[in-house]
Design a protein around this motif. Sequence first.
Motif, PDB file in Angstrom:
ATOM      1  N   THR A 285       0.578  -7.215   5.640  1.00  0.00           N
ATOM      2  CA  THR A 285      -0.223  -6.007   5.881  1.00  0.00           C
ATOM      3  C   THR A 285      -1.560  -6.430   6.442  1.00  0.00           C
ATOM      4  O   THR A 285      -2.301  -7.176   5.801  1.00  0.00           O
ATOM      5  N   LYS A 286      -1.893  -5.953   7.636  1.00  0.00           N
ATOM      6  CA  LYS A 286      -3.100  -6.373   8.340  1.00  0.00           C
ATOM      7  C   LYS A 286      -4.348  -6.125   7.488  1.00  0.00           C
ATOM      8  O   LYS A 286      -4.491  -5.067   6.886  1.00  0.00           O
ATOM      9  N   GLN A 287      -5.204  -7.117   7.417  1.00  0.00           N
ATOM     10  CA  GLN A 287      -6.461  -7.045   6.666  1.00  0.00           C
ATOM     11  C   GLN A 287      -6.249  -6.593   5.216  1.00  0.00           C
ATOM     12  O   GLN A 287      -7.000  -5.773   4.683  1.00  0.00           O
ATOM     13  N   GLN A 288      -5.248  -7.150   4.577  1.00  0.00           N
ATOM     14  CA  GLN A 288      -4.879  -6.773   3.210  1.00  0.00           C
ATOM     15  C   GLN A 288      -6.081  -6.840   2.263  1.00  0.00           C
ATOM     16  O   GLN A 288      -6.815  -7.824   2.247  1.00  0.00           O
ATOM     17  N   ASP A 289      -6.257  -5.779   1.487  1.00  0.00           N
ATOM     18  CA  ASP A 289      -7.326  -5.785   0.481  1.00  0.00           C
ATOM     19  C   ASP A 289      -6.739  -6.095  -0.896  1.00  0.00           C
ATOM     20  O   ASP A 289      -5.545  -6.339  -1.034  1.00  0.00           O
TER      21      ASP A 289
ATOM     22  N   PRO B 121       8.461 -19.348   8.480  1.00  0.00           N
ATOM     23  CA  PRO B 121       9.507 -19.460   9.505  1.00  0.00           C
ATOM     24  C   PRO B 121      10.265 -18.150   9.704  1.00  0.00           C
ATOM     25  O   PRO B 121      10.632 -17.793  10.827  1.00  0.00           O
ATOM     26  N   GLU B 122      10.453 -17.430   8.599  1.00  0.00           N
ATOM     27  CA  GLU B 122      11.187 -16.154   8.689  1.00  0.00           C
ATOM     28  C   GLU B 122      10.393 -15.129   9.507  1.00  0.00           C
ATOM     29  O   GLU B 122      10.957 -14.394  10.322  1.00  0.00           O
ATOM     30  N   ASP B 123       9.073 -15.077   9.284  1.00  0.00           N
ATOM     31  CA  ASP B 123       8.213 -14.189  10.094  1.00  0.00           C
ATOM     32  C   ASP B 123       8.350 -14.538  11.569  1.00  0.00           C
ATOM     33  O   ASP B 123       8.422 -13.665  12.440  1.00  0.00           O
ATOM     34  N   ALA B 124       8.332 -15.843  11.849  1.00  0.00           N
ATOM     35  CA  ALA B 124       8.354 -16.316  13.233  1.00  0.00           C
ATOM     36  C   ALA B 124       9.647 -15.916  13.929  1.00  0.00           C
ATOM     37  O   ALA B 124       9.634 -15.437  15.072  1.00  0.00           O
ATOM     38  N   VAL B 125      10.758 -16.088  13.243  1.00  0.00           N
ATOM     39  CA  VAL B 125      12.061 -15.756  13.840  1.00  0.00           C
ATOM     40  C   VAL B 125      12.145 -14.253  14.104  1.00  0.00           C
ATOM     41  O   VAL B 125      12.597 -13.814  15.167  1.00  0.00           O
ATOM     42  N   ARG B 126      11.659 -13.459  13.146  1.00  0.00           N
ATOM     43  CA  ARG B 126      11.717 -11.995  13.321  1.00  0.00           C
ATOM     44  C   ARG B 126      10.866 -11.545  14.514  1.00  0.00           C
ATOM     45  O   ARG B 126      11.299 -10.756  15.347  1.00  0.00           O
ATOM     46  N   ALA B 127       9.617 -12.063  14.605  1.00  0.00           N
ATOM     47  CA  ALA B 127       8.738 -11.675  15.711  1.00  0.00           C
ATOM     48  C   ALA B 127       9.296 -12.168  17.047  1.00  0.00           C
ATOM     49  O   ALA B 127       9.174 -11.487  18.071  1.00  0.00           O
ATOM     50  N   PHE B 128       9.895 -13.342  17.049  1.00  0.00           N
ATOM     51  CA  PHE B 128      10.519 -13.907  18.256  1.00  0.00           C
ATOM     52  C   PHE B 128      11.625 -12.985  18.765  1.00  0.00           C
ATOM     53  O   PHE B 128      11.687 -12.653  19.955  1.00  0.00           O
TER      54      PHE B 128
ATOM     55  N   PHE C 216      -7.398 -26.021   1.523  1.00  0.00           N
ATOM     56  CA  PHE C 216      -6.472 -24.930   1.856  1.00  0.00           C
ATOM     57  C   PHE C 216      -7.296 -23.660   2.007  1.00  0.00           C
ATOM     58  O   PHE C 216      -8.230 -23.425   1.255  1.00  0.00           O
ATOM     59  N   ALA C 217      -6.938 -22.830   2.983  1.00  0.00           N
ATOM     60  CA  ALA C 217      -7.578 -21.520   3.133  1.00  0.00           C
ATOM     61  C   ALA C 217      -6.628 -20.621   3.914  1.00  0.00           C
ATOM     62  O   ALA C 217      -6.116 -21.016   4.960  1.00  0.00           O
ATOM     63  N   ALA C 218      -6.384 -19.431   3.384  1.00  0.00           N
ATOM     64  CA  ALA C 218      -5.484 -18.481   4.064  1.00  0.00           C
ATOM     65  C   ALA C 218      -5.725 -17.080   3.533  1.00  0.00           C
ATOM     66  O   ALA C 218      -6.078 -16.896   2.365  1.00  0.00           O
ATOM     67  N   GLY C 219      -5.516 -16.094   4.395  1.00  0.00           N
ATOM     68  CA  GLY C 219      -5.701 -14.690   4.040  1.00  0.00           C
ATOM     69  C   GLY C 219      -4.440 -14.098   3.425  1.00  0.00           C
ATOM     70  O   GLY C 219      -3.319 -14.452   3.799  1.00  0.00           O
ATOM     71  N   GLU C 220      -4.640 -13.167   2.511  1.00  0.00           N
ATOM     72  CA  GLU C 220      -3.524 -12.490   1.850  1.00  0.00           C
ATOM     73  C   GLU C 220      -2.621 -11.775   2.854  1.00  0.00           C
ATOM     74  O   GLU C 220      -1.415 -11.679   2.672  1.00  0.00           O
ATOM     75  N   GLU C 221      -3.215 -11.269   3.957  1.00  0.00           N
ATOM     76  CA  GLU C 221      -2.438 -10.516   4.946  1.00  0.00           C
ATOM     77  C   GLU C 221      -1.261 -11.321   5.489  1.00  0.00           C
ATOM     78  O   GLU C 221      -0.222 -10.756   5.825  1.00  0.00           O
TER      79      GLU C 221
ATOM     80  N   MET D 283       3.650  -9.276  16.301  1.00  0.00           N
ATOM     81  CA  MET D 283       3.866  -7.987  16.937  1.00  0.00           C
ATOM     82  C   MET D 283       2.619  -7.118  16.714  1.00  0.00           C
ATOM     83  O   MET D 283       1.763  -7.434  15.898  1.00  0.00           O
ATOM     84  N   HIS D 284       2.524  -6.012  17.433  1.00  0.00           N
ATOM     85  CA  HIS D 284       1.340  -5.146  17.384  1.00  0.00           C
ATOM     86  C   HIS D 284       1.046  -4.694  15.955  1.00  0.00           C
ATOM     87  O   HIS D 284       1.945  -4.255  15.231  1.00  0.00           O
ATOM     88  N   GLU D 285      -0.240  -4.786  15.586  1.00  0.00           N
ATOM     89  CA  GLU D 285      -0.738  -4.333  14.284  1.00  0.00           C
ATOM     90  C   GLU D 285      -0.113  -5.088  13.115  1.00  0.00           C
ATOM     91  O   GLU D 285      -0.162  -4.626  11.977  1.00  0.00           O
ATOM     92  N   GLU D 286       0.494  -6.221  13.395  1.00  0.00           N
ATOM     93  CA  GLU D 286       1.011  -7.090  12.350  1.00  0.00           C
ATOM     94  C   GLU D 286       0.118  -8.318  12.279  1.00  0.00           C
ATOM     95  O   GLU D 286      -0.420  -8.751  13.297  1.00  0.00           O
TER      96      GLU D 286
END
Length: 608
Positions: A35-39, A579-586, A25-30, A570-573
């Motif tokens: 939040t883009k490039q989340q620290d 699935p919820e992210d996908a529906v919102r961006a769609f 498994f590997a995934a970014g916190e963002e 979407m821009h800067e996202e």
Amino acid sequence: MKVLGISPLDKDSTVAIVEDGEILFAAGEERFSRTKQQDGFPQLALEAALDYTGLQMQDFDLVCYPFLTWENEQKLFHKNLEDEKTFIKGFQPADLSRQVKEALEKVPDRNQPIHGLEHPNAIMEKSFLHSSFYSMAGAQKLASNNAAFKASRQWGEAATESFKRWEQDLNNGLAENGWTKPVKRMDHHLSHAANSFLCSGFDRALCVTLDGYGSGLAGSVSEASNGKIKRLHGLPFPNSLGTLYEHVTSSLGFKPSRHEGKIVGLASYGDPSILGDILLGRIEQTPGDFRIYEANNVYFSRYLASRFPKIDVAAAYQYVLEQVACNYVRHWVQKTGIDTLVLSGGVTANVKLNQRLFEIEGVNHIFVYPNMGDGGCGTGAALYHSWPGGIKPSISSAYFGPDFPEAQLEKALQAEGLSFSRPEHLAAEVAALIHSGQVVARFDGRMEYGPRALGNRSIMYHAREPEVNQWLNKRLGRTEFMPFAPVTLYEARERCYHNIKGAEHAAEFMTITFDCTEFMRENCPAAVHVDGTARPQLISREVNPGYYEILKEYEKLSGIPSLINTSFNMHEEPIVSSPEDAVRAFLQGALDYLVMGPYLVKHPSPKH
């Protein structure tokens, strides 16, 4: 051996779980925080990783982090910054005022419009005070030397505070999750070399790492064989091509560490000969090494950006990046006789540079780690410490994130009142929609790891229409100088791209450009940049059957084996994760259709 790797917390913090050299498994916190490039400590990514693998913190043999302790990092860069003072004092730059005067005379009149620029010869308009300051702190030797010394001192102070802060956050975050043992720390550039080599499938390779800063270095070359990595050379910070490129990104009005790709695109419109020699004159190159004069002085690039067209400044910096990196790598290729390159580090996100490195005489094979920036260092550290020895097959995909059951997909669609169907021949239906000019988003399977969308969180469109770069970017709220990247059937690669042999595996992850064939230029103009190159993703049935079938069905209809593939966000996202992210961006992007797992969804009010 089970190892948890956590990438540096200063940006794009990422979690990886590796067992005996296999990434589970590997995934970014963002992707989870949105939040883009989340620290900061990647709590949400860690929870997702443990949930997906069914592991608990006590199951890990090691937790690895790809930086040394703050005291050890500070020792390394303090010595480097002292060495830099000696270099700057002894360096004799050319007469800049004469060079700039001659360069200004070379700037041509231009009237061919460039989308995204108000005028093809647009410069960074600055107030009189700003311009005066840049010409002093960037171009007058005494003042610019002092500006460089001050910038390096401030960098060191900020870096110390940053390392202290993130070390505390790391220890606190791990303790809160029940990890009480020490953290295994490692050299930053070794973690980059490890991820590129140990995922390449090659039995012997030259590992090249290039980035901003890491454990005293801005780059390295190592010889790797049989799972072992031996460093041949380290580039001492601040002689950093990463910093050089960050400076021009910021000086042209973009966000450093995020928008470097826009500079790559912009560079193709400019003339590198106008400023190229001025820039090269500030870099002392010796065989297998180089030093950058006033490497931390951002005012030099701001001075150029306030006097010259943006496209010419971008072109010069891209040209110099390619020249210096290729000279550096060429020496080590010739010295070792190794014909195989593996690349990692933020600078190797520059797909055009990677093409130039592959074109070095004597290089026959290349692989670029898909998450080449610091977000990929957690996997590098975990792979290195869990490696059982010997050679493993290369990673076949970068689908290392979460996936979701059909019930959750249905629930997300129903929550927004969307109606959906489950077509018997989904790929054929989607291909027909794309062929007819519909924009289709795809959300299916495990999420991609790294900066590129590789089909499971992607937006697809046909590549026959060059205007798509304007209207689809506008719909998604983006401004880009690069064309969209194509996804191409693996078996059609030589029909579409020149000189791809030996780089096919790198091209599966969209990490390198190629010169396009006449067939590609004629049939897929939306995917071909102004310089005649494209950055493809090659796809095969074994790696992603659902995605491959859509493209195969599209080829049956059109005779064209390539489609546009752009990231689903979407821009800067960040790229969508749930699935919820996908529906919102769609819905926000007013895309025509959404493929979500086995379901096909039509937008209730698409934009046409």
